[in-house]
Design a protein around this motif. Structure first.
Motif, PDB file in Angstrom:
ATOM      1  N   THR A  66       0.855  -1.187   0.000  1.00  0.00           N
ATOM      2  CA  THR A  66       0.000   0.000   0.000  1.00  0.00           C
ATOM      3  C   THR A  66       0.894   1.241   0.000  1.00  0.00           C
ATOM      4  O   THR A  66       2.084   1.158  -0.264  1.00  0.00           O
ATOM      5  CB  THR A  66      -0.916   0.011   1.234  1.00  0.00           C
ATOM      6  OG1 THR A  66      -0.115   0.162   2.422  1.00  0.00           O
ATOM      7  CG2 THR A  66      -1.713  -1.296   1.340  1.00  0.00           C
ATOM      8  N   LYS A  67       0.326   2.390   0.346  1.00  0.00           N
ATOM      9  CA  LYS A  67       1.109   3.621   0.407  1.00  0.00           C
ATOM     10  C   LYS A  67       2.058   3.645   1.602  1.00  0.00           C
ATOM     11  O   LYS A  67       2.882   4.557   1.714  1.00  0.00           O
ATOM     12  CB  LYS A  67       0.172   4.830   0.455  1.00  0.00           C
ATOM     13  CG  LYS A  67      -0.597   5.048  -0.843  1.00  0.00           C
ATOM     14  CD  LYS A  67      -1.516   6.249  -0.745  1.00  0.00           C
ATOM     15  CE  LYS A  67      -2.291   6.445  -2.054  1.00  0.00           C
ATOM     16  NZ  LYS A  67      -3.233   7.594  -1.973  1.00  0.00           N
ATOM     17  N   ASN A  68       1.954   2.664   2.477  1.00  0.00           N
ATOM     18  CA  ASN A  68       2.853   2.577   3.623  1.00  0.00           C
ATOM     19  C   ASN A  68       4.084   1.761   3.237  1.00  0.00           C
ATOM     20  O   ASN A  68       3.991   0.552   3.021  1.00  0.00           O
ATOM     21  CB  ASN A  68       2.139   1.917   4.803  1.00  0.00           C
ATOM     22  CG  ASN A  68       2.945   1.985   6.084  1.00  0.00           C
ATOM     23  OD1 ASN A  68       3.744   2.896   6.263  1.00  0.00           O
ATOM     24  ND2 ASN A  68       2.729   1.042   6.985  1.00  0.00           N
TER      25      ASN A  68
ATOM     26  N   GLU B  57       1.031  10.550   0.585  1.00  0.00           N
ATOM     27  CA  GLU B  57      -0.062  10.586  -0.385  1.00  0.00           C
ATOM     28  C   GLU B  57       0.250   9.752  -1.621  1.00  0.00           C
ATOM     29  O   GLU B  57      -0.645   9.249  -2.283  1.00  0.00           O
ATOM     30  CB  GLU B  57      -0.348  12.038  -0.798  1.00  0.00           C
ATOM     31  CG  GLU B  57      -1.064  12.857   0.270  1.00  0.00           C
ATOM     32  CD  GLU B  57      -2.396  12.239   0.665  1.00  0.00           C
ATOM     33  OE1 GLU B  57      -3.180  11.888  -0.233  1.00  0.00           O
ATOM     34  OE2 GLU B  57      -2.655  12.104   1.873  1.00  0.00           O
TER      35      GLU B  57
ATOM     36  N   ASP C  42      -8.000  -0.475  -0.745  1.00  0.00           N
ATOM     37  CA  ASP C  42      -8.646   0.270  -1.828  1.00  0.00           C
ATOM     38  C   ASP C  42      -8.148  -0.213  -3.185  1.00  0.00           C
ATOM     39  O   ASP C  42      -6.944  -0.310  -3.421  1.00  0.00           O
ATOM     40  CB  ASP C  42      -8.348   1.765  -1.645  1.00  0.00           C
ATOM     41  CG  ASP C  42      -9.146   2.627  -2.597  1.00  0.00           C
ATOM     42  OD1 ASP C  42     -10.067   2.112  -3.245  1.00  0.00           O
ATOM     43  OD2 ASP C  42      -8.850   3.835  -2.676  1.00  0.00           O
TER      44      ASP C  42
ATOM     45  N   ASP D 116      -7.676   1.052   4.213  1.00  0.00           N
ATOM     46  CA  ASP D 116      -7.951   2.250   3.429  1.00  0.00           C
ATOM     47  C   ASP D 116      -9.110   2.079   2.455  1.00  0.00           C
ATOM     48  O   ASP D 116      -9.595   3.047   1.880  1.00  0.00           O
ATOM     49  CB  ASP D 116      -6.693   2.744   2.700  1.00  0.00           C
ATOM     50  CG  ASP D 116      -6.226   1.813   1.588  1.00  0.00           C
ATOM     51  OD1 ASP D 116      -6.668   0.646   1.556  1.00  0.00           O
ATOM     52  OD2 ASP D 116      -5.410   2.254   0.760  1.00  0.00           O
TER      53      ASP D 116
ATOM     54  N   THR E 208     -13.056   3.230   4.355  1.00  0.00           N
ATOM     55  CA  THR E 208     -13.558   4.593   4.544  1.00  0.00           C
ATOM     56  C   THR E 208     -14.667   4.931   3.561  1.00  0.00           C
ATOM     57  O   THR E 208     -15.643   5.592   3.915  1.00  0.00           O
ATOM     58  CB  THR E 208     -12.405   5.600   4.393  1.00  0.00           C
ATOM     59  OG1 THR E 208     -11.387   5.284   5.341  1.00  0.00           O
ATOM     60  CG2 THR E 208     -12.883   7.017   4.632  1.00  0.00           C
TER      61      THR E 208
ATOM     62  N   GLU F 232     -11.779   3.595  11.075  1.00  0.00           N
ATOM     63  CA  GLU F 232     -10.823   4.329  10.237  1.00  0.00           C
ATOM     64  C   GLU F 232      -9.456   4.492  10.895  1.00  0.00           C
ATOM     65  O   GLU F 232      -8.589   5.192  10.369  1.00  0.00           O
ATOM     66  CB  GLU F 232     -11.396   5.701   9.891  1.00  0.00           C
ATOM     67  CG  GLU F 232     -12.696   5.640   9.111  1.00  0.00           C
ATOM     68  CD  GLU F 232     -13.220   7.016   8.743  1.00  0.00           C
ATOM     69  OE1 GLU F 232     -12.611   7.662   7.866  1.00  0.00           O
ATOM     70  OE2 GLU F 232     -14.228   7.442   9.345  1.00  0.00           O
TER      71      GLU F 232
ATOM     72  N   PRO G 160      -5.533   2.329   8.685  1.00  0.00           N
ATOM     73  CA  PRO G 160      -5.661   2.400   7.225  1.00  0.00           C
ATOM     74  C   PRO G 160      -4.763   1.446   6.449  1.00  0.00           C
ATOM     75  O   PRO G 160      -5.145   0.963   5.377  1.00  0.00           O
ATOM     76  CB  PRO G 160      -5.299   3.852   6.914  1.00  0.00           C
ATOM     77  CG  PRO G 160      -4.401   4.265   8.043  1.00  0.00           C
ATOM     78  CD  PRO G 160      -4.907   3.533   9.245  1.00  0.00           C
ATOM     79  N   TYR G 161      -3.547   1.181   6.956  1.00  0.00           N
ATOM     80  CA  TYR G 161      -2.575   0.421   6.166  1.00  0.00           C
ATOM     81  C   TYR G 161      -1.955  -0.722   6.969  1.00  0.00           C
ATOM     82  O   TYR G 161      -1.769  -0.620   8.186  1.00  0.00           O
ATOM     83  CB  TYR G 161      -1.439   1.330   5.698  1.00  0.00           C
ATOM     84  CG  TYR G 161      -1.873   2.512   4.885  1.00  0.00           C
ATOM     85  CD1 TYR G 161      -2.556   2.343   3.682  1.00  0.00           C
ATOM     86  CD2 TYR G 161      -1.614   3.818   5.311  1.00  0.00           C
ATOM     87  CE1 TYR G 161      -2.962   3.431   2.932  1.00  0.00           C
ATOM     88  CE2 TYR G 161      -2.004   4.910   4.556  1.00  0.00           C
ATOM     89  CZ  TYR G 161      -2.678   4.712   3.377  1.00  0.00           C
ATOM     90  OH  TYR G 161      -3.087   5.793   2.630  1.00  0.00           O
TER      91      TYR G 161
END
Length: 222
Positions: free
Chosen positions: A11-13, A33, A117, A160, A163, A179, A182-183
């Motif tokens: 993910t974004k992490n 982001e 997501d 994520d 949400t 929430e 998220p990751y």
């Protein structure tokens, strides 16, 4: 003594952690982001080893988040893990990304529904019980108001991808959206990776591929 380096890049992490016999030693991660694995992963690996005072030669294995998740993120993480395993001649371990996320969520009852997501109203998801036993297999699910109607149990949705479900499931009394998580994180891989190591559940370094779940779409940003 088994020192295992864990990489989570689905993910974004961008997340790296180190364990000794399943116990936490050090970690470093960043979730921005945009996807930053290409820029940060190898620096984080060196930083974690330095913080723990160990060398690459001390590692017993490398564990990598196997997906589903970002195509590019998974590819970067798996390439790094395979490169280290090949160079050091040590085993490669893999852990389901959704299992990592489910492990991080502590519940005494209810079912865990980690969600990543996958754009629009699609998510990568699975259903686990409070003991992290898989109840519904990993899938790419397009969500609508009828999703999860086969469950009467309380469901806790997180990740994520959860949400965007708030309005969709607002009328469902057995669904809660959390929430706060998220990751997935490499810190939540440690026990899972150690168990795979002690069980001898090693991947083939030459042929292992991530569990992409869906085909890569050029220009899609993931």
């Amino acid at each position: 003594m088994a020192l295992i380096l864990c990489l989570e890049t689905a993910t974004k992490n961008c997340s790296v952690a180190l364990s000794k016999d399943g116990a936490f030693l050090a970690a470093k991660e960043f979730a921005g982001e945009n996807y930053s694995q290409a820029e940060l992963l190898h620096t984080f690996i060196q930083d974690v080893l330095d913080e723990a005072g160990v060398k690459f030669a001390d590692l017993a294995a490398v564990a990598v988040s196997a997906g589903p998740g970002s195509y590019t993120g998974l590819r970067i993480g798996v390439a790094a893990a395979k490169g280290l395993c090949y160079a050091l001649n040590i085993p490669l371990l893999s852990v389901s990304t959704l299992e990592i996320l489910a492990t991080a969520k502590q519940l005494t009852s209810a079912y865990k529904v980690p969600m990543l997501d996958a754009r629009r109203m699609e998510v990568y998801t699975a259903v686990y019980d409070a003991n992290n036993q898989l109840i519904e297999a990993v899938s790419a699910k397009i969500l609508d108001e009828h999703s999860f109607e086969n469950f009467s149990e309380t469901l806790v949705l997180f990740g994520d991808g959860a949400t965007k479900c708030k309005e969709l499931f607002a009328h469902r009394t057995n669904i809660t959206i959390d929430e706060s998580l998220p990751y997935p994180s490499a810190k939540d891989m440690l026990v899972l990776a150690h168990k795979r190591f002690t069980d001898g559940a090693f991947e083939d370094v030459a042929y292992f591929e991530p569990f992409y779940l869906k085909d890569f779409i050029a220009g899609g940003g993931k």
